[in-house]
Design an enzyme around this catalytic site. Sequence first.
Site, PDB file in Angstrom:
ATOM      1  N   HIS A   3      -1.705 -32.274  20.370  1.00 43.61           N
ATOM      2  CA  HIS A   3      -0.493 -32.988  20.783  1.00 43.61           C
ATOM      3  C   HIS A   3       0.613 -32.006  21.111  1.00 43.61           C
ATOM      4  O   HIS A   3       1.792 -32.360  21.101  1.00 43.61           O
ATOM      5  CB  HIS A   3      -0.071 -33.952  19.672  1.00 43.61           C
ATOM      6  CG  HIS A   3      -1.161 -34.919  19.337  1.00 43.61           C
ATOM      7  ND1 HIS A   3      -1.357 -36.082  20.051  1.00 43.61           N
ATOM      8  CD2 HIS A   3      -2.167 -34.854  18.428  1.00 43.61           C
ATOM      9  CE1 HIS A   3      -2.409 -36.714  19.551  1.00 43.61           C
ATOM     10  NE2 HIS A   3      -2.928 -35.983  18.582  1.00 43.61           N
ATOM     11  N   GLY A  44      -4.383  -1.888   5.667  1.00 42.74           N
ATOM     12  CA  GLY A  44      -3.601  -3.027   5.182  1.00 42.74           C
ATOM     13  C   GLY A  44      -4.212  -4.358   5.569  1.00 42.74           C
ATOM     14  O   GLY A  44      -4.355  -5.267   4.742  1.00 42.74           O
ATOM     15  N   ARG A  45      -4.602  -4.512   6.828  1.00 43.58           N
ATOM     16  CA  ARG A  45      -5.111  -5.809   7.297  1.00 43.58           C
ATOM     17  C   ARG A  45      -6.551  -6.076   6.870  1.00 43.58           C
ATOM     18  O   ARG A  45      -7.111  -7.115   7.179  1.00 43.58           O
ATOM     19  CB  ARG A  45      -4.957  -5.902   8.816  1.00 43.58           C
ATOM     20  CG  ARG A  45      -5.493  -4.723   9.608  1.00 43.58           C
ATOM     21  CD  ARG A  45      -4.930  -4.693  11.015  1.00 43.58           C
ATOM     22  NE  ARG A  45      -5.329  -3.522  11.775  1.00 43.58           N
ATOM     23  CZ  ARG A  45      -4.680  -2.364  11.779  1.00 43.58           C
ATOM     24  NH1 ARG A  45      -3.607  -2.203  11.033  1.00 43.58           N
ATOM     25  NH2 ARG A  45      -5.099  -1.351  12.519  1.00 43.58           N
ATOM     26  N   LYS A  48      10.459   0.260  13.521  1.00 46.28           N
ATOM     27  CA  LYS A  48      10.955   0.539  12.164  1.00 46.28           C
ATOM     28  C   LYS A  48      11.998   1.651  12.226  1.00 46.28           C
ATOM     29  O   LYS A  48      13.063   1.560  11.611  1.00 46.28           O
ATOM     30  CB  LYS A  48       9.809   0.996  11.254  1.00 46.28           C
ATOM     31  CG  LYS A  48       8.840  -0.091  10.870  1.00 46.28           C
ATOM     32  CD  LYS A  48       7.845   0.459   9.846  1.00 46.28           C
ATOM     33  CE  LYS A  48       6.668  -0.456   9.650  1.00 46.28           C
ATOM     34  NZ  LYS A  48       5.597   0.108   8.838  1.00 46.28           N
ATOM     35  N   GLU A  72      -3.190  -6.060  15.648  1.00 48.52           N
ATOM     36  CA  GLU A  72      -2.766  -4.749  15.137  1.00 48.52           C
ATOM     37  C   GLU A  72      -3.922  -3.746  15.253  1.00 48.52           C
ATOM     38  O   GLU A  72      -3.702  -2.555  15.397  1.00 48.52           O
ATOM     39  CB  GLU A  72      -2.298  -4.864  13.671  1.00 48.52           C
ATOM     40  CG  GLU A  72      -1.309  -3.779  13.279  1.00 48.52           C
ATOM     41  CD  GLU A  72      -0.676  -3.977  11.896  1.00 48.52           C
ATOM     42  OE1 GLU A  72      -1.414  -3.938  10.895  1.00 48.52           O
ATOM     43  OE2 GLU A  72       0.542  -4.157  11.816  1.00 48.52           O
ATOM     44  N   GLU A 125      10.925  -4.546   4.009  1.00 47.87           N
ATOM     45  CA  GLU A 125      11.027  -5.943   3.591  1.00 47.87           C
ATOM     46  C   GLU A 125      10.592  -6.107   2.134  1.00 47.87           C
ATOM     47  O   GLU A 125      11.227  -6.815   1.357  1.00 47.87           O
ATOM     48  CB  GLU A 125      10.153  -6.834   4.494  1.00 47.87           C
ATOM     49  CG  GLU A 125      10.567  -6.882   5.962  1.00 47.87           C
ATOM     50  CD  GLU A 125       9.968  -5.748   6.785  1.00 47.87           C
ATOM     51  OE1 GLU A 125       9.493  -4.732   6.209  1.00 47.87           O
ATOM     52  OE2 GLU A 125       9.969  -5.869   8.021  1.00 47.87           O
ATOM     53  N   LYS A 176       0.839  -1.190   0.000  1.00 51.46           N
ATOM     54  CA  LYS A 176       0.000   0.000   0.000  1.00 51.46           C
ATOM     55  C   LYS A 176       0.882   1.251   0.000  1.00 51.46           C
ATOM     56  O   LYS A 176       0.678   2.166  -0.776  1.00 51.46           O
ATOM     57  CB  LYS A 176      -0.916  -0.038   1.229  1.00 51.46           C
ATOM     58  CG  LYS A 176      -1.845   1.138   1.330  1.00 51.46           C
ATOM     59  CD  LYS A 176      -2.737   1.003   2.546  1.00 51.46           C
ATOM     60  CE  LYS A 176      -3.461   2.301   2.825  1.00 51.46           C
ATOM     61  NZ  LYS A 176      -4.206   2.271   4.075  1.00 51.46           N
TER      62      LYS A 176
HETATM   63  O1  F6P Z   1       4.098  -2.278   9.621  1.00 49.35           O
HETATM   64  C1  F6P Z   1       2.763  -2.604   9.688  1.00 49.35           C
HETATM   65  C2  F6P Z   1       2.110  -2.444   8.361  1.00 49.35           C
HETATM   66  O2  F6P Z   1       1.942  -1.114   8.071  1.00 49.35           O
HETATM   67  C3  F6P Z   1       0.776  -3.173   8.297  1.00 49.35           C
HETATM   68  O3  F6P Z   1      -0.243  -2.470   8.846  1.00 49.35           O
HETATM   69  C4  F6P Z   1       0.661  -3.426   6.818  1.00 49.35           C
HETATM   70  O4  F6P Z   1      -0.302  -4.402   6.547  1.00 49.35           O
HETATM   71  C5  F6P Z   1       2.058  -3.836   6.496  1.00 49.35           C
HETATM   72  O5  F6P Z   1       2.876  -3.023   7.305  1.00 49.35           O
HETATM   73  C6  F6P Z   1       2.470  -3.706   5.044  1.00 49.35           C
HETATM   74  O6  F6P Z   1       2.319  -2.391   4.589  1.00 49.35           O
HETATM   75  P1  F6P Z   1       2.416  -2.030   3.054  1.00 49.35           P
HETATM   76  O7  F6P Z   1       1.284  -2.689   2.345  1.00 49.35           O
HETATM   77  O8  F6P Z   1       2.324  -0.535   2.989  1.00 49.35           O
HETATM   78  O9  F6P Z   1       3.737  -2.517   2.533  1.00 49.35           O
END
Ligand code: F6P
Length: 554
Positions: free
Chosen positions: A390, A273-274, A518, A359, A218, A212
């Site tokens: 288990h 995002g979620r 971060k 979150e 990452e 987004k």
């Molecule tokens: O760091 C948390 C977060 O912002 C989440 O809320 C989100 O789903 C995820 O990182 C990934 O964000 P993006 O889609 O902007 O890469």
Amino acid sequence: MDHHLTPLDVTQLPSWRALQAHRQALNSFNMRQAFNDDPERFKRFSQSACGLFLDYSKNLIREDTLELLVKLAEEAHLDDAIKAMFRGDVINATEGRPVLHTALRRPVGDKVRVDGVDIMPEVQRVLHQMTELVGYVHNGLWRGYTEKPITDVVNIGIGGSFLGPQLVSEALLPFAQKGVRCHYLANIDGSEFREVASKLNAETTLFIVSSKSFSTLETLKNAQAARGWYLAQGGSEEELYRHFIAVSSNKEAAIAFGIREENIFPMWDWVGGRYSLWSAIGLPIAMSIGISNFKELLSGAYSMDQHFQTAPYARNIPVLLGLLGVWYGDFWDARSHAILPYDYYLRNITDHLQQLDMESNGKSVRQDGTPVTSGTGPVIWGGVGCNGQHAYHQLLHQGTHLIPADFIVPVSSYNPVADHHQWLYANCLSQSQALMLGKTRAEAEAELRAKGLPEEEVQRLAPHKVIPGNRPSNTLVVERISARRLGALIAMYEHKVYVQSVLWGINAFDQWGVELGKDLGKGVYSRLVGSEETPAEDASTQGLIDFFRGRHRG
Ligand code: F6P
């Protein structure tokens, strides 16, 4: 300011106080007894909607508990808060945004306005754009730099740009289209990159950079690595557009990365995002199961949206689940909640719900910035059954914590093997039964005596064999996991989380807590690679940096 942004203090509501007194009255409440006393208990405390059946009779509740919880929802003006969300009010106040993931699953013809502009034509346009792309790929018309059709799609994304799509595409594997495999690349761990890349051929691979913000470390690192890998495998810069597309609300950054504007699928600020799997972030889902199944997923979620908005609280599944969570968290001191899917295909649901719930509701201040006066979101954990039986179920049965659990189980299997499914279903039921019934001291002793043990041995072992029971759970039964039912199930949890945030008066749609890590990460990285010489803020972190540098010197 709307009243949902200046929250009531829920603990001061008459129903909250009544619930506190009621909780005391339930000190000696025994579910076993309640089932014996009331042959209608299962019927009384079960509900179906949108292809889901919820049995919540194995909870520490009586009918008057439910009445009080419903009263609490009324006194907290839950109804207004639900309307505010669907209407597009700015309920995410710290980011100044409406929350409209529900618009993504509305049917054609509906109107939803943001800043006076109907967003639905744009939602439909993007769905159309997705349909086209998926059609090209599935029909072998989207070709790589050597003109071979695409066989593998790799979603590069993390958090909400990974967990939801992964959950759904794995859960709906029985619907997967032939010819295109989906992979997920989320973590910055090079081992993950290597393992995913080792399965791929650059000529036939399409990467979806799904972010987004298009600023997530990452994801950007993995996108760069994927690009380097593609070039090293023989791809060229000129043909890059055939292999990299993006989903993002940050078009400029995606273009700067090298993605063609027409290959960027938009995201909007009003989708968190979620909550984004319903948007173009769901592209890997559509790639896997096809666009008509993706639309089925949306329509299942829409049916849950309708149920949530219209069903009376006492028959409203997300409201009931939200209220039960508040009941345990705030009145029974439950700190965690287990999600236990008895279905291989649903094995990733716990991961998705962890982000969705933790979150969203892992907050300590209310919408107006004042500290919460109640508890907030629980720790969500769990995993697939029977495996958990288990491993960690021992603690559920005999540990000192009260941990409410959701069991999720399909009635039928896509893959019947002998009587495996009957056993799987039986195990799911017997776990919730064991949690509820437990084993009394008298039963434990009788069992031991029946084995012919001497009385001394019976007394020595009996305390260990006692199982307290009276431990609550919900059981969600679905016929089989279809796109529609899965859409309803995920939307159900989204709304449950919202219900709880409203009661606690918190903002479920921001996530400032993740930012500090971060920010600090940049400083730690600079010290690891030696571009920053000043010591870290604390000796522990500096010591660990030194450890790393010591190993990597020379
Ligand atoms: O760091 C948390 C977060 O912002 C989440 O809320 C989100 O789903 C995820 O990182 C990934 O964000 P993006 O889609 O902007 O890469």
